[in-house]
Every structure is written in structure tokens, then in C-alpha cells.
Design a protein around this motif. Structure first.
Motif, mmCIF file in Angstrom:
data_model
loop_
_atom_site.group_PDB
_atom_site.id
_atom_site.type_symbol
_atom_site.label_atom_id
_atom_site.label_comp_id
_atom_site.label_asym_id
_atom_site.label_seq_id
_atom_site.Cartn_x
_atom_site.Cartn_y
_atom_site.Cartn_z
ATOM 1 N N GLY A 118 77.521 -88.148 -2.549
ATOM 2 C CA GLY A 118 78.960 -88.094 -2.761
ATOM 3 C C GLY A 118 79.472 -89.335 -3.467
ATOM 4 N N TYR A 119 78.893 -90.480 -3.155
ATOM 5 C CA TYR A 119 79.244 -91.713 -3.860
ATOM 6 C C TYR A 119 78.852 -91.601 -5.330
ATOM 7 N N ALA A 120 77.674 -91.045 -5.584
ATOM 8 C CA ALA A 120 77.238 -90.858 -6.970
ATOM 9 C C ALA A 120 78.229 -89.992 -7.748
ATOM 10 N N ALA A 121 78.758 -88.956 -7.084
ATOM 11 C CA ALA A 121 79.694 -88.058 -7.765
ATOM 12 C C ALA A 121 80.949 -88.778 -8.227
ATOM 13 N N LEU A 122 81.374 -89.826 -7.499
ATOM 14 C CA LEU A 122 82.548 -90.585 -7.930
ATOM 15 C C LEU A 122 82.317 -91.248 -9.280
ATOM 16 N N HIS A 123 81.050 -91.375 -9.673
ATOM 17 C CA HIS A 123 80.693 -91.980 -10.955
ATOM 18 C C HIS A 123 80.174 -90.922 -11.928
ATOM 19 N N HIS A 124 80.371 -89.636 -11.599
ATOM 20 C CA HIS A 124 79.902 -88.525 -12.433
ATOM 21 C C HIS A 124 78.384 -88.547 -12.580
ATOM 22 N N THR A 125 77.712 -89.051 -11.557
ATOM 23 C CA THR A 125 76.258 -89.090 -11.517
ATOM 24 C C THR A 125 75.750 -87.910 -10.703
ATOM 25 N N VAL A 144 108.091 -90.400 -2.576
ATOM 26 C CA VAL A 144 109.436 -90.763 -2.998
ATOM 27 C C VAL A 144 109.334 -91.713 -4.187
ATOM 28 N N MET A 145 110.335 -91.692 -5.055
ATOM 29 C CA MET A 145 110.429 -92.651 -6.146
ATOM 30 C C MET A 145 111.159 -93.899 -5.650
ATOM 31 N N ARG A 146 110.707 -95.047 -6.087
ATOM 32 C CA ARG A 146 111.358 -96.281 -5.683
ATOM 33 C C ARG A 146 111.142 -97.332 -6.768
ATOM 34 N N THR A 147 111.928 -98.384 -6.715
ATOM 35 C CA THR A 147 111.703 -99.544 -7.566
ATOM 36 C C THR A 147 110.937 -100.566 -6.747
ATOM 37 N N ALA A 148 109.755 -100.899 -7.221
ATOM 38 C CA ALA A 148 108.870 -101.763 -6.456
ATOM 39 C C ALA A 148 109.006 -103.202 -6.911
ATOM 40 N N ASP A 149 109.017 -104.099 -5.950
ATOM 41 C CA ASP A 149 109.009 -105.525 -6.247
ATOM 42 C C ASP A 149 107.567 -105.985 -6.422
ATOM 43 N N VAL A 150 107.303 -106.620 -7.532
ATOM 44 C CA VAL A 150 105.981 -107.165 -7.818
ATOM 45 C C VAL A 150 106.045 -108.673 -7.624
ATOM 46 N N ALA A 151 105.145 -109.210 -6.830
ATOM 47 C CA ALA A 151 105.062 -110.655 -6.628
ATOM 48 C C ALA A 151 103.965 -111.231 -7.514
ATOM 49 N N GLU A 152 104.126 -112.457 -7.907
ATOM 50 C CA GLU A 152 103.080 -113.114 -8.674
ATOM 51 C C GLU A 152 101.773 -113.084 -7.875
ATOM 52 N N GLY A 153 100.711 -112.593 -8.504
ATOM 53 C CA GLY A 153 99.417 -112.495 -7.829
ATOM 54 C C GLY A 153 99.071 -111.108 -7.331
ATOM 55 N N ASP A 154 100.044 -110.162 -7.339
ATOM 56 C CA ASP A 154 99.720 -108.785 -6.961
ATOM 57 C C ASP A 154 98.718 -108.199 -7.963
ATOM 58 N N TRP A 155 98.018 -107.155 -7.520
ATOM 59 C CA TRP A 155 96.976 -106.559 -8.362
ATOM 60 C C TRP A 155 97.463 -105.272 -9.012
ATOM 61 N N LEU A 156 97.070 -105.106 -10.251
ATOM 62 C CA LEU A 156 97.218 -103.843 -10.967
ATOM 63 C C LEU A 156 95.830 -103.227 -11.089
ATOM 64 N N VAL A 157 95.737 -101.941 -10.771
ATOM 65 C CA VAL A 157 94.474 -101.211 -10.907
ATOM 66 C C VAL A 157 94.678 -100.185 -12.014
ATOM 67 N N PRO A 158 94.375 -100.541 -13.254
ATOM 68 C CA PRO A 158 94.664 -99.630 -14.368
ATOM 69 C C PRO A 158 93.666 -98.490 -14.450
ATOM 70 N N LEU A 159 94.121 -97.348 -14.967
ATOM 71 C CA LEU A 159 93.246 -96.214 -15.221
ATOM 72 C C LEU A 159 93.066 -96.042 -16.724
ATOM 73 N N GLY A 160 92.151 -95.153 -17.087
ATOM 74 C CA GLY A 160 91.841 -94.949 -18.493
ATOM 75 C C GLY A 160 90.449 -95.419 -18.845
ATOM 76 N N GLY A 161 89.592 -95.609 -17.832
ATOM 77 C CA GLY A 161 88.237 -96.077 -18.065
ATOM 78 C C GLY A 161 87.226 -95.307 -17.242
ATOM 79 N N PRO A 162 85.975 -95.764 -17.224
ATOM 80 C CA PRO A 162 84.898 -95.009 -16.553
ATOM 81 C C PRO A 162 85.010 -94.951 -15.038
ATOM 82 N N HIS A 163 85.861 -95.797 -14.433
ATOM 83 C CA HIS A 163 85.971 -95.823 -12.973
ATOM 84 C C HIS A 163 87.120 -94.960 -12.448
ATOM 85 N N ASP A 164 87.753 -94.169 -13.299
ATOM 86 C CA ASP A 164 88.976 -93.472 -12.899
ATOM 87 C C ASP A 164 88.791 -92.592 -11.671
#
Length: 575
Positions: free
Chosen positions: A262-269, A448-468
Motif C-alpha cells: 500500500g505504501y508502494a501504491a502511494l508512489h505509483h509503484t 468551510v472557507m476561511r482566511t488563514a493567518d500564515v506565520a513566518e516559518g509555516d510550511w507550504l506543501v505544494p502539489l504538482g510533482g511526483p509526490h502528489d
């Protein structure tokens, strides 16, 4: 091929019922690597929870051992993992002989072509060192073997997502660095009795999905079953009975990401977990395991281009916004016949107690078609956002993501972004811990939709790559093995403040008059729960939790936010 005595494995030198020790196994591979450095590299990949080295080997018949170079050249990668359960050791011994034969036999090297073989000879090294002959009550040999748990008493084949062990974190680094096209993780089965030596758990094709799932179901599995029959090991699917015995039908095993396939499937393996039958002789189980590994390797060599193309297409589909399945259920309306070789099941009085015991009569074998339920339906899915926002307070989650190879970015400054948030409206926590955590089984959420406060140092996890796919399945709370289900966010489920009943009684009456709609909700609750009106804590507790005056905005609010647009200037890639 005659095996020189210097290269005979402990299994080959023994009586057919002996498996190697961890030390002998590692020494054997190290000696091979020193003797054949042009083809074999063997290095330490990390340390276990018990501080023992975990090794990884790479066999390449042209001496290219660099993962980026292998991938850039469009070459296939086959990964063989062994000894995750050291009491199921036939894969450990088979791997030793396979590598030895590749080093000594030019024809075998040539047959490997451009495919690179990556292997972990013994994954659960702590369990392998915990060697005895008493922990496998249902198993026929070998004479001595390792233990299922690692140094932290964890079953590593339940730890792939949560990565609580150092073993798993070492594995994840190897796996994500090589990004294999096909994986075989060797095991021994437990359960019903039957004639087959080898059973097979494959990555469930509907769950794997896409073109990779199609190749698995339509091309690779039929080829493996035919090949194994030719090799003298007619195989059957893992015997997962719908009822007590396999006669009534078996179902595909749903391999969630806690398991290796199942872990392999997360990587399309494409992943395989051969499960040799525990009651067969160890020698037969050894040869059956090696046959399956070689059959899967041969298919990877022959069809590597098609498998890599399918994986690339499936990754591109998710990067383009295709929904990601998060949970599945067995389709009990669809089955197909499978020719199964079993033994007659007998129910008879037990001599130990006043119950009927089950016994399989090996003197009464049978071969017939049984129903095989091999289809699953998606029950929950999610459209991927552009990115997820992970507040820096959840640093343990960030470390887990990074350990699985997921790239993260950090906020350079504070800001605000529009986001989708979800609140956990219902969950069911298991009463007993499972592999060190209290797993959540039932979830309901509202978005729900909301406006989120971002603090300096918070993480962004972007999509659009092999780990999606990995990112979506672990960060969406409804994922079958999400980080939320594995209790990484449990602190948000606790309401931090409470009340003293003698004080809150008067305040509750005031709230019922002051807050619009609260009295109506309270009257509805009383109508639904007349048996609780005599319970002071239940009555006051409902009002306290339903009242807006004392609501805690963070209570049950899932802290990972979905971003539908990427903030242009807030984040930069981490070093």
C-alpha cells in the motif's frame, strides 16, 4: 551451474530447514560486493531503533549505481525487500542466492538487461537478532528464526506511513531515492490450510488505479500466475476468506498504506507481497519465494518501458487535478471463478472444550473453482488543491513528510491567504492501541472557507510533482491511513476548558435565553435523549458544547489547510 563452496549460502550448506543469521547474511553480501565491485554495491542505509545497521545493495550489470543517472537514462528499477518479519525468512536466503548467481553467471547478468536491482537483505535487523524457535506456533520450520517485532516491539509492516521507527525512516529514504517501478516484499502466510505453496498479495489494482493498475490487472498478474505454474509453483491469491474457510470464496486484500504494498501504491509503484504457506516445508517455501521474485523481475525487465510510461501518466493525471481516491470498499456483487487447490474442512468436537474445532483433512484434497472477489469501489475521494498549509507547530508532521521525500517550503514572512478548512464532526478512536497509536476508524468532517493567518516559518506543501498522491492521501483526514487517522493531530480533539456544574447551572439558563437557536437545539436534544435528563453532566455538557459563548475555535479544527491558489511571495523552497 555448480556453486563453488566459497559462495554456497547457509541454506544451501544445510539440511533444507536452516536460515542464515543476520551476521552471516551481511558478511556474505559484503564479500560479494568486494569480489564483484563492477556490478554490486553494498552499503549501510541507516540504523534501526536498536542501533543496528540496515544495509542496501544495488546490482547493475553496467556499473551505474547513481539513482538520478539510472532514472535519466529511462531504466527500470526493481526493489526486493526481505526480513521485515524475520520469522518469515525465506526471502532473506533466496536474495542471497539470487545475488550470488547474478555475480557468477554471465547469462543471468545479460538477462537483467538495463534493469537495476535494489535490495534490502534484512530490513528488521533487530528482530533478526532476536533469534529462537518459539514465536511462530503455526509455522513448519526453519530450525531457528527471528522475531516479528523490532527493538521497539513494532511490527514494521504496519509502520510505513506513521514512520515511528528509525527502520521505517531508513526504508523511506531508500525507497524515495530509487523510486522503484516494481517491488517485492517477501513474507510467510498464516491462516487456512490448502495445497498451494505460494500465495500472492498484489497492490490492489483498483486501489492502485490508472494505467499502472490496468497493467497490473490485465498484463502482469496473468503473466506471473502463468510463469509460476511453469516453474512448478501454481500460485493462488492470498487466502483471505469471506467466511471461515476458503470454499465460500476469497477476497482481494485491501493493502492500505501502512503495509509495504500500500505504501508502494502511494508512489505509483507496483508492489507484491508473496505469502508462502506456513505449513509447507521451509525448503519448498524458499524455492517458491525465489521463483516469485525471479518471475516478477523477469516481467519488469520485459515490460519496464510500459510500466514506467503508465506510472508517469498516472502522476501527470493527479498533477493535472484528477481526483485522488482515499478509501475503498469490496464490491461483493462482482466475483470471478478461481481454480483453487484445497483440503476438505472438517468440524468436529474439541477434546479441549465444549466447542466445535476446525480441522483440514490433508487426506481429502480437492481442486475446484471458488468465487474470487477482486474488485473494490472508491468510497471517498478528494480533488487535489494547489497546496496544503501546515502550521509550524506541527513540526513532527513536517519531519515525517520530509522523511518520505516530500519537498516543503517555509513562509518568509507573515500574511493571510484564502483556504479551505475542515472541522472533525465525528470520530471513533480505538480503545486499545494499535502498533503504538490509537487509530481513528470512523470520521465525518465539514468543510468551510476561511482566511488563514500564515506565520513566518509555516510550511507550504505544494502539489504538482511526483509526490502528489502520497501528499493527498496522508494529509486529507479521510484518507484510509492519513496522518490524522494515525493520531498525529489528536491534541485538537480535546476541548481545553471545562466547567464546574454548580457554577455553570445559572450560566446555562442565561445562555439559553441569550443565544439565538440554542434553546431550540437543547429542546431537540432532550427529545432525542430523554434517558439523559437525569444526568447532570450530560445536560450541562450539551449546553456547554453547543453554546457559542464558550466555543473554542481551534477545537476539532483540522490544522492542515487546503490552498486553492498558491501565494506568490510568501514562501520559498527549503534548503
Amino acid at each position: 551451474m555448480n556453486i563453488h563452496d566459497d559462495w554456497a549460502t547457509p541454506f544451501e550448506r544445510g539440511n533444507g530447514n536452516q536460515t542464515t543469521t543476520w551476521r552471516d547474511c551481511i558478511d556474505f553480501h559484503q564479500r560479494l560486493a568486494r569480489a564483484f565491485p563492477s556490478w554490486l554495491r553494498f552499503d549501510e542505509a541507516g540504523r534501526s531503533d536498536g542501533g543496528v545497521p540496515i544495509h542496501v545493495g544495488v546490482f547493475s550489470n553496467d556499473g551505474v549505481f547513481d539513482p538520478p543517472a539510472v532514472k535519466a537514462a529511462g531504466r527500470s528499477v526493481f526493489f526486493n525487500n526481505n526480513g521485515i518479519h524475520p520469522g518469515e525468512p525465506e526471502g532473506v536466503d533466496a536474495c542471497m542466492a539470487l545475488l550470488r548467481d547474478l555475480c557468477l553467471d554471465p547469462a543471468r547478468r545479460a538477462a537483467l538487461g538495463r534493469t537495476v536491482l535494489v535490495f534490502i537483505p534484512v530490513y528488521n535487523v533487530d528482530g533478526a537478532l532476536n533469534r529462537h524457535d518459539t514465536s511462530r506456533v503455526n509455522q513448519n520450520g526453519p530450525e531457528a528464526f527471528g522475531f516479528r517485532g523490532n527493538a521497539r516491539h513494532l511490527d514494521l509492516n504496519r509502520d510505513f506511513i506513521k514512520a515511528d521507527s528509525l527502520n521505517t525512516r531508513s526504508f523511506a529514504q531508500v525507497f524515495t531515492r530509487w523510486d522503484p517501478d516494481v517491488m517485492v516484499d517477501t513474507h510467510t502466510s498464516n491462516g487456512a490450510d490448502y495445497q498451494h505453496v505460494v500465495t500472492l498479495i498484489a497492490t490492489q489494482p483498483d486501489k492502485l488505479g490508472g494505467r499502472t493498475g490496468e497493467h497490473l490487472r490485465e498484463t502482469m498478474l496473468p503473466a506471473l500466475y502463468a510463469d509460476m505454474a511453469e516453474r512448478g509453483f501454481p500460485m493462488c491469491p492470498y487466502v483471505n476468506p469471506l467466511q471461515e474457510i476458503p470454499d465460500d470464496g476469497i477476497a482481494d486484500f485491501l493493502d492500505s498504506p501502512r503495509f509495504s504494498t500500500g505504501y508502494a501504491a502511494l508512489h505509483h509503484t507496483i508492489g507484491f507481497m508473496p505469502e508462502t504457506h506456513m505449513l509447507k516445508a521451509f525448503e519448498a517455501r524458499y524455492h517458491g519465494t525465489r521463483a516469485l521474485v525471479e518471475a516478477a523481475l523477469a516481467h519488469t525487465v520485459a515490460h519496464g518501458d510500459a510500466i514506467r510510461a503508465a506510472r508517469a501518466a498516472d502522476r501527470a493525471a493527479i498533477a493535472g487535478g484528477a481526483p485522488v481516491a482515499l478509501d475503498w470498499s469490496l464490491d461483493r456483487q462482482r466475483s470471478r471463478p478461481f481454480r483453487f487447490s484445497g483440503f476438505t474442512a472438517v468440524h468436529e468436537p474439541s477434546r479441549l472444550g465444549s466447542y466445535q474445532r476446525l480441522r483440514y483433512d490433508r487426506g481429502a484434497p480437492w481442486v475446484k473453482d471458488i468465487p474470487y472477489f477482486d474488485r473494490y469501489r472508491t468510497t471517498v475521494s478528494a480533488v487535489p488543491p494547489r497546496a496544503y498549509l501546515l502550521p509550524q507547530a506541527w513540526h513532527d508532521v513536517a519531519l515525517r513528510l520530509q522523511g518520505h521525500g516530500v519537498p516543503l517550503q517555509r513562509a518568509l514572512r507573515a500574511g493571510r491567504v484564502p483556504a479551505e478548512a475542515c472541522r472533525i464532526t465525528r470520530f471513533d478512536k480505538r480503545r486499545m492501541p494499535f502498533e503504538g497509536r490509537h487509530l481513528h476508524d470512523v470520521l465525518e468532517v465539514e468543510t468551510v472557507m476561511r482566511t488563514a493567518d500564515v506565520a513566518e516559518g509555516d510550511w507550504l506543501v505544494p502539489l504538482g510533482g511526483p509526490h502528489d498522491r502520497f501528499i493527498v492521501e496522508v494529509l486529507e483526514p479521510l484518507g484510509i491511513d492519513s496522518f490524522f487517522r494515525w493520531a498525529f493531530f489528536d491534541s485538537v480533539l480535546d476541548k481545553k476548558e471545562s466547567f464546574s456544574d454548580y457554577v455553570f447551572e445559572d450560566e446555562a439558563e442565561r445562555l439559553l435565553d441569550a443565544e439565538p437557536g440554542l434553546r431550540a437545539r437543547f429542546e431537540a436534544w432532550k427529545a432525542e435523549h430523554p434517558d439523559l435528563l437525569g444526568d447532570r453532566e450530560a445536560v450541562l455538557g450539551f449546553i456547554f458544547l453547543a453554546a457559542q459563548r464558550y466555543a473554542e475555535p481551534e477545537w476539532r479544527l483540522y490544522p492542515v489547510l487546503r490552498l486553492l491558489e498558491l501565494p506568490a511571495t510568501l514562501f520559498s523552497a527549503e534548503d
